[in-house]
Design an enzyme around this catalytic site. Structure first.
Site, short mmCIF file in Angstrom:
data_model
loop_
_atom_site.label_atom_id
_atom_site.label_comp_id
_atom_site.label_asym_id
_atom_site.label_seq_id
_atom_site.Cartn_x
_atom_site.Cartn_y
_atom_site.Cartn_z
N ARG A 243 7.76 -6.03 -1.68
CA ARG A 243 7.21 -4.68 -1.69
C ARG A 243 6.53 -4.45 -3.04
NH1 ARG A 243 7.49 -4.83 3.00
NH2 ARG A 243 8.56 -3.43 4.45
N GLU A 272 0.10 1.24 -1.07
CA GLU A 272 -0.82 0.67 -0.06
C GLU A 272 -1.37 1.76 0.85
OE1 GLU A 272 1.18 -2.28 2.26
OE2 GLU A 272 1.77 -3.44 0.50
N HIS A 290 -1.26 -7.38 2.71
CA HIS A 290 0.05 -7.27 3.39
C HIS A 290 0.03 -7.96 4.77
CE1 HIS A 290 3.87 -4.58 3.69
NE2 HIS A 290 4.06 -5.75 4.28
C1 DGY Z 1 8.13 -6.04 7.02
O1 DGY Z 1 8.42 -6.40 8.17
O2 DGY Z 1 8.89 -5.37 6.34
C2 DGY Z 1 6.82 -6.48 6.50
O3 DGY Z 1 6.53 -6.02 5.27
C3 DGY Z 1 5.72 -6.24 7.52
O4 DGY Z 1 5.80 -7.36 8.33
#
Ligand code: DGY
Length: 324
Positions: A243, A272, A290
């Site tokens: 993240r 984002e 992402h």
């Molecule tokens: C998640 O699943 O948490 C990712 O960041 C998106 O696939």
């Protein structure tokens, strides 16, 4: 009038998943891919029995204070649920689920792609070629860093980190270090040939590449601060597919500009889809939008996993991927 539970889907999903959700539920599908705002999320909670949300839907405590709340479940399409205030969801007796396992391998593949792109300067090379700036092969052109044999430090040792470790150790002959406050089992460590470190600082000081694999929590937000980045080896690389808010962008940019760090590969970004504009001109930073889990196979599997959670909940069965 339909007796099926009313489900709102907040984003477009792979077509096979949308068909399946419509077969099983009285479903309202997203007709476009806009990001839901607070008001829309509150209306979703008030008007539907369940919401099939994604990691971009921010169910804050304020949003979850919607009145009246009809929804009893938020089935999040994603393994991370930091977009949902778990305490508030619990207080309102809303079940929250995620989609673990099915995205592990594809996300780990992308981590290796980012490592390769960052250390071997592939983005830079492609930009040069497409811009017509390539003047031909020469011994000193675009020299990167050898990937094989690097020391890879994994911060967090969950499913994705272990899958990265397997690839890096068995495929690229890397030595794997790991740090996780919840100690991985000896079997899990052995499968990756990973050597645990007792502190994050110890891992940072020894690793050529540091790859982040922890969730975003109050404890991990801005965990990669100026101090922590300074503890990394000079000339090391940072990879983030977890993240964006785990990294302090000001500090990372300073560490890259000073030359303390040689490069960074970032698939996730704080705030984002905004990306800190200072990164855009930095050739030693690889930026991806992402896409860790973005393969057709995985996104379909994530959709079916979210659907399974909804089905179990409304059938009164134990919900497989309940996180709240
Ligand atoms: C998640 O699943 O948490 C990712 O960041 C998106 O696939």
């Amino acid at each position: 009038m339909s007796l099926k539970p009313r489900i709102l889907v907040t984003r477009r999903l792979p077509p096979v998943v949308e068909v399946a959700v419509q077969e099983r539920f009285d479903a309202t599908l997203a007709t476009d891919d806009h990001q839901f705002g607070s008001g829309e999320l509150q209306r979703a909670l008030s008007d539907f029995d369940g919401v099939l949300s994604t990691v971009t839907d921010r169910f804050t405590a304020e949003v979850l204070a919607a009145y009246p709340i009809r929804a009893r479940i938020i089935a999040n399409f994603g393994v991370g649920t930091d977009n949902i205030d778990g305490v508030a969801a619990e207080a309102h007796e809303i079940v929250v689920t995620n989609t673990p396992d099915v995205l592990t391998e594809c996300t780990a593949d992308l981590v290796l792609a980012l490592i390769l792109m960052t250390l071997r300067r592939t983005g830079e090379g492609e930009r040069e070629l497409r811009a017509g700036r390539w003047s031909g092969w020469r011994p000193t052109h675009l020299l990167g860093h050898r990937v094989t044999g690097c020391i890879l430090g994994l911060v967090g040792m969950g499913r994705i980190a272990r899958a990265v470790g397997r690839r890096a150790h068995h495929g690229f002959g890397m030595r794997i270090l790991c740090y996780d406050p919840v100690s991985p089992s000896p079997v899990e460590l052995a499968a990756v040939g990973a050597e645990p470190r007792a502190t994050l600082e110890a891992l940072l000081a020894e690793s050529d590449i540091v790859s982040l694999h922890c969730p975003s929590t109050p404890e991990t937000r801005r965990m990669m601060s100026g101090l922590r980045l300074a503890q990394m080896k000079p000339g090391a690389f940072l990879i983030n597919t977890a993240r964006g808010d785990i990294v302090d962008d000001d500090a990372l940019i300073a560490a890259l500009l000073s030359g303390h760090l040689a490069g960074a590969g970032l698939d996730v970004h704080h705030g984002e889809p905004r990306v800190d504009p200072r990164y855009l001109g930095m050739e030693n930073v690889v930026l991806l939008p992402h896409i860790g889990s973005a393969t057709r196979e995985t996104r379909e599997a994530m959709g079916f996993r979210a659907l399974e959670n909804l089905e179990a909940f409304f059938d009164g069965r134990p919900v497989p991927d309940r996180v709240v």
